[in-house]
Design a protein around this motif. Sequence first.
Motif, PDB file in Angstrom:
ATOM      1  N   UNK A 260       1.599   2.589  -2.646  1.00 49.62           N
ATOM      2  CA  UNK A 260       1.196   3.057  -1.332  1.00 49.62           C
ATOM      3  C   UNK A 260       1.455   2.095  -0.197  1.00 49.62           C
ATOM      4  N   UNK A 261       1.816   0.840  -0.491  1.00 48.46           N
ATOM      5  CA  UNK A 261       2.065  -0.161   0.563  1.00 48.46           C
ATOM      6  C   UNK A 261       3.516  -0.044   1.026  1.00 48.46           C
ATOM      7  N   UNK A 262       3.701   0.190   2.335  1.00 50.38           N
ATOM      8  CA  UNK A 262       5.057   0.381   2.863  1.00 50.38           C
ATOM      9  C   UNK A 262       5.576  -0.832   3.628  1.00 50.38           C
ATOM     10  N   UNK A 263       4.655  -1.699   4.091  1.00 51.37           N
ATOM     11  CA  UNK A 263       5.092  -2.885   4.837  1.00 51.37           C
ATOM     12  C   UNK A 263       4.035  -3.976   4.755  1.00 51.37           C
ATOM     13  N   UNK A 264       4.496  -5.213   4.869  1.00 55.40           N
ATOM     14  CA  UNK A 264       3.606  -6.380   4.906  1.00 55.40           C
ATOM     15  C   UNK A 264       4.023  -7.227   6.101  1.00 55.40           C
ATOM     16  N   UNK A 265       3.086  -7.503   7.009  1.00 60.01           N
ATOM     17  CA  UNK A 265       3.422  -8.397   8.121  1.00 60.01           C
ATOM     18  C   UNK A 265       2.245  -9.325   8.398  1.00 60.01           C
ATOM     19  N   UNK A 284       0.423  -2.354   5.556  1.00 61.53           N
ATOM     20  CA  UNK A 284       0.570  -0.984   6.052  1.00 61.53           C
ATOM     21  C   UNK A 284       0.649  -0.056   4.838  1.00 61.53           C
ATOM     22  N   UNK A 285      -0.227   0.969   4.786  1.00 60.19           N
ATOM     23  CA  UNK A 285      -0.315   1.822   3.593  1.00 60.19           C
ATOM     24  C   UNK A 285      -0.657   3.255   3.972  1.00 60.19           C
ATOM     25  N   UNK A 286      -0.506   4.163   2.972  1.00 63.76           N
ATOM     26  CA  UNK A 286      -0.868   5.568   3.183  1.00 63.76           C
ATOM     27  C   UNK A 286      -1.833   6.063   2.098  1.00 63.76           C
ATOM     28  N   UNK A 312      -7.523  -9.626   4.323  1.00 61.60           N
ATOM     29  CA  UNK A 312      -6.527  -8.575   4.495  1.00 61.60           C
ATOM     30  C   UNK A 312      -6.915  -7.648   5.651  1.00 61.60           C
ATOM     31  N   UNK A 313      -5.914  -7.203   6.361  1.00 65.29           N
ATOM     32  CA  UNK A 313      -6.104  -6.160   7.371  1.00 65.29           C
ATOM     33  C   UNK A 313      -5.278  -4.963   6.935  1.00 65.29           C
ATOM     34  N   UNK A 314      -5.947  -3.822   6.713  1.00 67.83           N
ATOM     35  CA  UNK A 314      -5.261  -2.613   6.268  1.00 67.83           C
ATOM     36  C   UNK A 314      -4.976  -1.710   7.460  1.00 67.83           C
ATOM     37  N   UNK A 315      -3.749  -1.198   7.522  1.00 67.26           N
ATOM     38  CA  UNK A 315      -3.322  -0.378   8.651  1.00 67.26           C
ATOM     39  C   UNK A 315      -2.625   0.880   8.155  1.00 67.26           C
TER      40      UNK A 315
END
Length: 325
Positions: A260-265, A284-286, A312-315
Amino acid sequence: MAHDHAHDHDHSHAGHDHSGHDHDHGHGHSHGIGGHHHGPVDTGDWRYAVGLIVNLAFVVCEFGAGVWADSAALMADAGHNLSDVLGLAMAGGAAWLARRAAGPKRTYGFGKATVLAALGNALLLIFACGAIAFEAVRRLAEPAPVQSSVIMVVAGIGFFINLGTALLFMKDQHKDLNVRGAYLHMMADAAVSLGVVIAGAVILLTGWAVIDALVSLAIVAVIMIGTWGLLKDSVNLALDAAPSGVEVAEVRAAFLALPGVSAVHDLHIWGLSTTDTALTAHLVHDRPDADALLVEAQAVARSRFGVSHTTFQLESSALPDCPAC
């Protein structure tokens, strides 16, 4: 969806996850060498005390023997040993500081003192090498008669004292940069003392006083090679670089591999002390189960990379808070 914050503090007693809650607080515990049960100094503050007492006593005796035998070599070696005593004092003091609790201003505690001590130790070693090399070059130009038998006896005692002290730190040298600094310091001293014994024996047999200076220069080269790694690692930690052994690209790939994780920044990894590592990242996840994702991300950081302090910060979509990242 806004973004969730999760702070995790793993202090050897598991089950301490603060998952999926927005909060911000100071940390009333230390993040230093002694702050986690896997830290080497939990079993070893006494090592610094023993090393200090024994080596300080030897410095006094060696300097006295140098004055009595009119030996500049012994007095110079005593000065070099004194730099090691100062190094041990810094390392031990930093280990004690690192166990002090964090406060409202120093929210990370005093763990960074261990990094400063490791850096100071590396600089002390370089300074000691410079002093030995300067003396050796002077002796090459003006070889002086040497009382080889006295030098051999005193330097031989010094070798066993320094080797014994170094062995106290050998077990944990790869876990803690500060312990490695103390270990390298004492092994360097043991090498210097052994070199002086060998030089004394050769001078006794051949009468070549120049051997003393040549052996000193060879020892300086060995010490400098060993010190380079310590200096590089301690400077990196002081600059908040990722600790040696933690590859940022591998950590990023591990987080991207989570379902589910599409990006890491905004991924940052740095040393809180010479033993503890911290990490912050925006994922960044869905996924609908944000709490489960936090648990998985924390487990990856802790078990695969040994990171003890994660945030962690989830977006749901990348926020424009760091366009240059």
